[in-house]
Design an enzyme around this catalytic site. Structure first.
Site, mmCIF file in Angstrom:
data_model
loop_
_atom_site.group_PDB
_atom_site.id
_atom_site.type_symbol
_atom_site.label_atom_id
_atom_site.label_comp_id
_atom_site.label_asym_id
_atom_site.label_seq_id
_atom_site.Cartn_x
_atom_site.Cartn_y
_atom_site.Cartn_z
ATOM 1 N N ALA A 59 12.019 94.547 0.048
ATOM 2 C CA ALA A 59 10.694 94.393 -0.560
ATOM 3 C C ALA A 59 9.806 95.622 -0.352
ATOM 4 C CB ALA A 59 10.013 93.143 -0.016
ATOM 5 N N CYS A 83 12.319 88.270 -1.933
ATOM 6 C CA CYS A 83 11.984 87.149 -1.063
ATOM 7 C C CYS A 83 11.930 87.620 0.381
ATOM 8 C CB CYS A 83 13.026 86.047 -1.227
ATOM 9 S SG CYS A 83 12.737 84.624 -0.156
ATOM 10 N N HIS A 91 7.751 91.524 11.927
ATOM 11 C CA HIS A 91 8.215 92.286 10.775
ATOM 12 C C HIS A 91 7.865 91.574 9.465
ATOM 13 C CE1 HIS A 91 10.580 95.236 8.657
ATOM 14 N NE2 HIS A 91 11.348 94.297 8.117
ATOM 15 N N ARG A 129 10.824 77.643 -5.097
ATOM 16 C CA ARG A 129 9.963 78.576 -5.820
ATOM 17 C C ARG A 129 10.748 79.465 -6.782
ATOM 18 N NH1 ARG A 129 7.617 76.793 -1.560
ATOM 19 N NH2 ARG A 129 5.363 76.776 -1.282
#
Length: 183
Positions: A59, A83, A91, A129
């Site tokens: 990410a 994700c 972290h 989700r």
């Protein structure tokens, strides 16, 4: 529970010329990423747009990849997909905050970005989700990018200068533009 709530969704924007989007995906959790991609691609295709997909390690690499693509390519918008699931260390906060902040800064510079980076407590939350048949956050991120592209095209006239304007103001800038076309 969030899965049972209903939310208003804006009507899908329409375009005279098909937009081209870049999906920037961090596939750390491959199955979740694949569901996010499926939802995003379905939304993009339903709007008559096209897309390309690239993958980055995580990410944190999504904002720099979007920034590079903006400088070096010709996309109308971007969809960030990935994700981050909370672990035992801090972290999680770093990755969530910095990836989100990076995308927001790019957006404030005028890039049309839909943020579909899930930040969740558990894998089960991520699965719901990401699922196109459930919360479809990939589709939602693509829809956000498409809406921003529609706004950019609506307001896409002459660009206003950003930052310091030299003595003489915009008249000096116009004169400089005229000189640059005659060189």
């Amino acid at each position: 529970m969030a899965g049972q709530e209903t939310h208003y969704t804006l009507p899908r924007p329409s375009f005279e010329a098909a937009p081209k989007l870049l999906l920037v995906v961090a596939p750390y959790y491959r199955d979740i990423a694949d569901n996010l991609i499926a939802g995003a691609v379905a939304e993009i295709e339903a709007a008559g747009a096209t897309q390309e997909t690239i993958e980055v390690p995580g990410a944190l690499e999504i904002p720099p990849a979007v920034g590079m693509a903006e400088r070096l390519s010709d996309f109308d918008g971007y969809v960030a997909l990935g994700c981050v699931i909370r672990g035992e260390t801090t972290h999680y906060e770093t990755v969530c905050n910095d990836s989100s902040r990076g995308l927001m800064l790019l957006g404030l510079q005028g890039l049309c970005i839909g943020n579909g980076i899930l930040t969740v407590e558990t894998r089960a939350q991520a699965e719901v989700r990401a699922d196109p048949a459930a919360q479809n956050k990939g589709g939602g991120a693509a829809a956000a990018a498409l809406h921003l592209i529609a706004l950019a095209r609506k307001w896409g006239g002459r660009q206003k200068p950003v930052g310091f304007v030299p003595a003489g103001g915009e008249a000096s800038l116009a004169a400089e533009d005229d000189l640059s076309t005659t060189r």
